[in-house]
Design a protein around this motif. Structure first.
Motif, PDB file in Angstrom:
ATOM      1  N   ASP A 105       0.841  -1.192   0.000  1.00  0.00           N
ATOM      2  CA  ASP A 105       0.000   0.000   0.000  1.00  0.00           C
ATOM      3  C   ASP A 105       0.885   1.255   0.000  1.00  0.00           C
ATOM      4  OD1 ASP A 105      -3.029   0.721   0.911  1.00  0.00           O
ATOM      5  OD2 ASP A 105      -1.561   2.194   1.600  1.00  0.00           O
ATOM      6  N   GLY A 106       0.435   2.263  -0.723  1.00  0.00           N
ATOM      7  CA  GLY A 106       1.201   3.504  -0.816  1.00  0.00           C
ATOM      8  C   GLY A 106       1.437   4.171   0.524  1.00  0.00           C
ATOM      9  N   GLN A 107       0.606   3.860   1.519  1.00  0.00           N
ATOM     10  CA  GLN A 107       0.756   4.473   2.843  1.00  0.00           C
ATOM     11  C   GLN A 107       1.880   3.827   3.647  1.00  0.00           C
ATOM     12  OE1 GLN A 107      -1.431   6.726   4.744  1.00  0.00           O
ATOM     13  NE2 GLN A 107      -1.981   7.382   2.696  1.00  0.00           N
ATOM     14  N   ASP A 108       2.255   2.619   3.217  1.00  0.00           N
ATOM     15  CA  ASP A 108       3.254   1.905   3.996  1.00  0.00           C
ATOM     16  C   ASP A 108       4.642   2.497   3.777  1.00  0.00           C
ATOM     17  OD1 ASP A 108       3.358  -0.809   5.580  1.00  0.00           O
ATOM     18  OD2 ASP A 108       5.221  -0.587   4.444  1.00  0.00           O
ATOM     19  N   GLN A 109       5.455   2.466   4.846  1.00  0.00           N
ATOM     20  CA  GLN A 109       6.807   3.040   4.742  1.00  0.00           C
ATOM     21  C   GLN A 109       7.621   2.389   3.636  1.00  0.00           C
ATOM     22  OE1 GLN A 109       7.793   5.629   6.416  1.00  0.00           O
ATOM     23  NE2 GLN A 109       5.823   5.656   7.445  1.00  0.00           N
ATOM     24  N   SER A 110       7.411   1.090   3.427  1.00  0.00           N
ATOM     25  CA  SER A 110       8.233   0.366   2.449  1.00  0.00           C
ATOM     26  C   SER A 110       7.933   0.812   1.021  1.00  0.00           C
ATOM     27  CB  SER A 110       7.997  -1.132   2.574  1.00  0.00           C
ATOM     28  OG  SER A 110       6.636  -1.404   2.362  1.00  0.00           O
ATOM     29  N   PHE A 111       6.767   1.409   0.828  1.00  0.00           N
ATOM     30  CA  PHE A 111       6.379   1.796  -0.535  1.00  0.00           C
ATOM     31  C   PHE A 111       7.425   2.726  -1.158  1.00  0.00           C
ATOM     32  CE2 PHE A 111       4.379   4.566  -3.603  1.00  0.00           C
ATOM     33  CZ  PHE A 111       3.691   3.665  -4.410  1.00  0.00           C
ATOM     34  N   ALA A 112       7.887   3.703  -0.370  1.00  0.00           N
ATOM     35  CA  ALA A 112       8.816   4.707  -0.910  1.00  0.00           C
ATOM     36  C   ALA A 112      10.113   4.068  -1.367  1.00  0.00           C
ATOM     37  CB  ALA A 112       9.080   5.767   0.153  1.00  0.00           C
ATOM     38  N   TRP A 113      10.762   3.334  -0.463  1.00  0.00           N
ATOM     39  CA  TRP A 113      12.081   2.820  -0.863  1.00  0.00           C
ATOM     40  C   TRP A 113      11.994   1.675  -1.865  1.00  0.00           C
ATOM     41  CZ3 TRP A 113      12.270  -2.075   1.113  1.00  0.00           C
ATOM     42  CH2 TRP A 113      11.706  -2.333   2.370  1.00  0.00           C
ATOM     43  N   LEU A 114      10.882   0.914  -1.793  1.00  0.00           N
ATOM     44  CA  LEU A 114      10.748  -0.168  -2.775  1.00  0.00           C
ATOM     45  C   LEU A 114      10.517   0.425  -4.169  1.00  0.00           C
ATOM     46  CD1 LEU A 114      10.746  -3.188  -3.027  1.00  0.00           C
ATOM     47  CD2 LEU A 114       8.325  -3.221  -2.537  1.00  0.00           C
ATOM     48  N   GLY A 164      -6.120  13.498  -3.341  1.00  0.00           N
ATOM     49  CA  GLY A 164      -4.971  12.954  -4.073  1.00  0.00           C
ATOM     50  C   GLY A 164      -5.213  11.541  -4.574  1.00  0.00           C
ATOM     51  N   TYR A 165      -4.143  10.753  -4.607  1.00  0.00           N
ATOM     52  CA  TYR A 165      -4.217   9.417  -5.188  1.00  0.00           C
ATOM     53  C   TYR A 165      -3.924   8.334  -4.155  1.00  0.00           C
ATOM     54  CZ  TYR A 165      -4.100  11.657  -9.744  1.00  0.00           C
ATOM     55  OH  TYR A 165      -4.397  12.405 -10.841  1.00  0.00           O
ATOM     56  N   THR A 166      -4.471   7.164  -4.404  1.00  0.00           N
ATOM     57  CA  THR A 166      -4.091   5.996  -3.614  1.00  0.00           C
ATOM     58  C   THR A 166      -3.157   5.166  -4.481  1.00  0.00           C
ATOM     59  OG1 THR A 166      -6.201   5.959  -2.514  1.00  0.00           O
ATOM     60  CG2 THR A 166      -4.958   3.910  -2.501  1.00  0.00           C
ATOM     61  N   HIS A 167      -1.979   4.925  -3.986  1.00  0.00           N
ATOM     62  CA  HIS A 167      -0.985   4.175  -4.759  1.00  0.00           C
ATOM     63  C   HIS A 167      -0.877   2.751  -4.236  1.00  0.00           C
ATOM     64  CE1 HIS A 167       0.869   7.657  -6.832  1.00  0.00           C
ATOM     65  NE2 HIS A 167       0.329   8.297  -5.826  1.00  0.00           N
ATOM     66  N   THR A 168      -0.644   1.845  -5.150  1.00  0.00           N
ATOM     67  CA  THR A 168      -0.405   0.452  -4.770  1.00  0.00           C
ATOM     68  C   THR A 168       0.702  -0.093  -5.654  1.00  0.00           C
ATOM     69  OG1 THR A 168      -2.805   0.339  -4.711  1.00  0.00           O
ATOM     70  CG2 THR A 168      -1.654  -1.676  -4.182  1.00  0.00           C
ATOM     71  N   LEU A 169       1.432  -1.007  -5.091  1.00  0.00           N
ATOM     72  CA  LEU A 169       2.505  -1.645  -5.849  1.00  0.00           C
ATOM     73  C   LEU A 169       2.278  -3.145  -5.730  1.00  0.00           C
ATOM     74  CD1 LEU A 169       5.039  -0.623  -7.267  1.00  0.00           C
ATOM     75  CD2 LEU A 169       6.237  -0.805  -5.093  1.00  0.00           C
ATOM     76  N   SER A 170       2.228  -3.828  -6.879  1.00  0.00           N
ATOM     77  CA  SER A 170       2.041  -5.269  -6.749  1.00  0.00           C
ATOM     78  C   SER A 170       3.166  -6.012  -7.483  1.00  0.00           C
ATOM     79  CB  SER A 170       0.653  -5.653  -7.253  1.00  0.00           C
ATOM     80  OG  SER A 170       0.735  -6.461  -8.386  1.00  0.00           O
ATOM     81  N   LEU A 171       3.709  -7.015  -6.811  1.00  0.00           N
ATOM     82  CA  LEU A 171       4.788  -7.831  -7.386  1.00  0.00           C
ATOM     83  C   LEU A 171       4.262  -9.252  -7.482  1.00  0.00           C
ATOM     84  CD1 LEU A 171       7.916  -6.659  -5.335  1.00  0.00           C
ATOM     85  CD2 LEU A 171       6.920  -5.658  -7.347  1.00  0.00           C
ATOM     86  N   GLN A 172       4.158  -9.737  -8.724  1.00  0.00           N
ATOM     87  CA  GLN A 172       3.600 -11.084  -8.915  1.00  0.00           C
ATOM     88  C   GLN A 172       4.702 -12.003  -9.432  1.00  0.00           C
ATOM     89  OE1 GLN A 172       0.258 -11.236 -11.603  1.00  0.00           O
ATOM     90  NE2 GLN A 172      -0.680 -12.857 -10.406  1.00  0.00           N
ATOM     91  N   MET A 173       4.783 -13.189  -8.835  1.00  0.00           N
ATOM     92  CA  MET A 173       5.832 -14.132  -9.236  1.00  0.00           C
ATOM     93  C   MET A 173       5.279 -15.546  -9.146  1.00  0.00           C
ATOM     94  SD  MET A 173       7.849 -13.423  -5.766  1.00  0.00           S
ATOM     95  CE  MET A 173       7.152 -11.789  -5.738  1.00  0.00           C
ATOM     96  N   LEU A 174       5.973 -16.504  -9.737  1.00  0.00           N
ATOM     97  CA  LEU A 174       5.528 -17.885  -9.635  1.00  0.00           C
ATOM     98  C   LEU A 174       5.573 -18.298  -8.174  1.00  0.00           C
ATOM     99  CD1 LEU A 174       7.240 -19.551 -12.712  1.00  0.00           C
ATOM    100  CD2 LEU A 174       4.811 -19.090 -12.357  1.00  0.00           C
TER     101      LEU A 174
END
Ligand code: ATP
Length: 495
Positions: free
Chosen positions: A64-73, A153-163
């Motif tokens: 989630d964009g609110q999470d601290q990890s979002f920025a550095w990831l 503003g916007y809600t940001h999300t980052l998704s990483l999909q892998m096998l």
């Protein structure tokens, strides 16, 4: 009745059979309809099958964009080879210069520090190869609903999909991303401020070295030792069944380094700082509870000017929503974070309710007083380091410090005075009375002798000058000015 219905149904079926056997148009229509239904099923079927297969065979990590990890990831992902295909990027300026990631240097600011911005992916998708495995990276953003006139503003999300079999990569991937970005930042203190129920990094500052601050006695050492001991005592607290948290009350007149002390402790301990303004009208009891139970790791909590919110147990203004009971509950309720280090600062400890600062909430009370002569001499040395200014050495510094009435001057005022005259000892000496107030004529000779932590300054003016000066009852600052002029042949100083 049933017989009648059966007969009708049979008649209808035999009519349909007849129609299909003898009418080519009806046959064609039926066939087309069947083919259409088959084609529609065939089209959606692989899609659904594919969806099911993906869900079963893959693993998706969503941030989630609110999470601290979002920025550095995000910063780290933007720097990966696969991201070159991303067609929608954003610019992030809140990241620190020394943070890794794809940085664009924009030049330097007036302090000579580099100004850089970083790119982060906003939407689209890209395939990335990480440690021999494929990962599908999908950043996305959605416009938030507007709330009255205010756009959210916007809600940001980052998704990483892998096998599915690659899911063990999550740990190393996050670690690599962190170490290459936020983890690479050293000597920095992150300042967190609340954003709704969470904490957001609102600033990053160079950690203030404890040696850059000058306090009376052993204040700094006492505090550093106490925080250090607390940090290494977790097990002891657990064994003793004592809640593992520690509170400090820093009190004293404004401008003597209460906030700076917290910044220095944070820097020395490698901690960040969560700053909370209790007077914020949006801060309710529930929100405070939630914020205190969600403190970021390795961050200390700073509640500044606590007397500006409550006088005793009463709210100072009607705009304050928080209740005194709510504050106490949040500080030591069940939800209060384990391992929390909390600093309360105030200029008026007498306005505080004893319950707020009792042991358990504020275990150590430290008085941060106005400048002592020892501190004044220390500040003078910082601005005019030993050996860099001829004719302005320890003796002169001590003599000047001896002129300052004990405990009347704030360190901030002294800093401001010295900043204006930095590199110019003559002006510093000449205007000294401006800083200390008028100096009585009797005072000079013995005020220096009263220095608590120093020897009487040994100023060695030329014999005649010294005698003449003293005989005339001149203040030490004037004596010093004359001495400087004589030694340097004017107002010039050698730097
Ligand atoms: N003991 C000190 N040593 C060196 N500099 C100091 C010291 N105390 C204050 N200063 C300088 O004075 C300025 C103000 O200090 P700071 O904001 O920490 O004081 P404060 O006690 O928290 O003030 P307030 O009560 O008004 O919030 C800072 O720029 C700091 O560099």
């Amino acid at each position: 009745m049933t017989d009648f219905l059966n007969t009708q149904l049979h008649a209808l079926i035999s009519q349909l059979q007849h129609l299909l056997q003898h009418n080519e148009l009806a046959q064609g229509g039926l066939l087309l309809g069947a083919l259409g239904a088959l084609a529609a099923a065939a089209r959606s079927w692989p899609h659904r099958l594919w969806g099911r297969l993906l869900a079963r065979a893959t693993f998706t990590l969503e941030i989630d964009g609110q999470d601290q990890s979002f920025a550095w990831l995000s910063v780290w992902l933007a720097a990966q080879a696969g991201s070159r295909r991303m067609r929608h990027m954003g610019v992030a300026t809140r990241f620190n210069e020394s943070m890794g990631g794809l940085a664009l240097a924009l030049g330097t600011d007036q302090d000579g520090d580099e100004i850089t911005v970083r790119l982060i992916p906003l939407s689209g998708q890209s395939l990335m190869r990480y440690r021999g495995h494929w990962i599908l990276v999908r950043p996305s953003r959605e416009k938030n609903q507007s709330e009255g006139q205010r756009m959210l503003g916007y809600t940001h999300t980052l998704s990483l999909q892998m096998l599915g079999r690659s899911r063990h990569l999550i740990g190393p991937l996050l670690q690599d991303a962190y170490e290459a970005t936020a983890g690479a930042v050293s000597g920095q203190t992150e300042i967190y401020t609340p954003e709704y129920q969470n904490w957001q990094v609102s600033d990053r500052r160079r950690s203030r070295p404890p040696g850059s601050l000058i306090y009376g006695g052993t204040l700094m050492d006492t505090l550093l030792a106490d925080v250090g001991r607390f940090q290494s005592d977790r097990e002891w607290y657990q064994e003793m069944g004592i809640p593992y948290r520690r509170g400090y009350l820093l009190h004293g007149p404004p401008g003597n380094g209460k906030s700076s002390l917290v910044a220095a402790v944070a820097g020395a301990m490698g901690l960040n700082i969560c700053v909370l303004n209790l007077a914020t009208p949006e801060l309710s009891d529930e929100r405070l509870q939630s914020l205190l139970s969600n403190l970021p790791r390795r961050a200390l909590l700073l509640l500044e000017d606590i007397d500006a919110v409550f006088v005793g147990r009463e709210r100072r203004t009607e705009t304050v929503k928080l209740s005194f009971a709510g504050l106490l509950n949040a500080l030591d309720g069940v939800a209060a974070g384990e391992g929390r280090v909390c600093f309360l600062t105030t200029n008026h400890p007498e306005h505080l309710d004893p319950a707020l600062v009792r042991p358990g909430r504020a275990d150590l009370h430290l008085h941060v007083a106005n400048a002592s002569r020892e501190q004044v001499a220390g500040m003078l040395e910082r601005f005019f380091p030993q050996g860099q200014f001829t004719h302005f050495g320890a003796a002169q510094r001590l003599a000047l410090a001896g002129r300052v009435p004990e405990g009347h001057l704030s360190m901030a005022r002294l800093q401001e005075y010295l900043l204006e005259r930095r590199g110019d000892p003559l002006r510093t000496v000449r205007d000294w009375e401006e800083l200390c107030g008028p100096i009585s004529e009797q005072e000079p000779a013995d005020s220096a002798a009263k220095l608590p932590a120093f020897q009487t300054p040994e100023i060695q003016p030329p014999e005649s000058q010294g005698r003449a000066g003293r005989a005339a009852g001149l203040p030490t600052s004037l004596l010093l000015c004359q001495l400087f002029r004589q030694q340097t042949g004017g107002s010039e100083f050698t730097v």
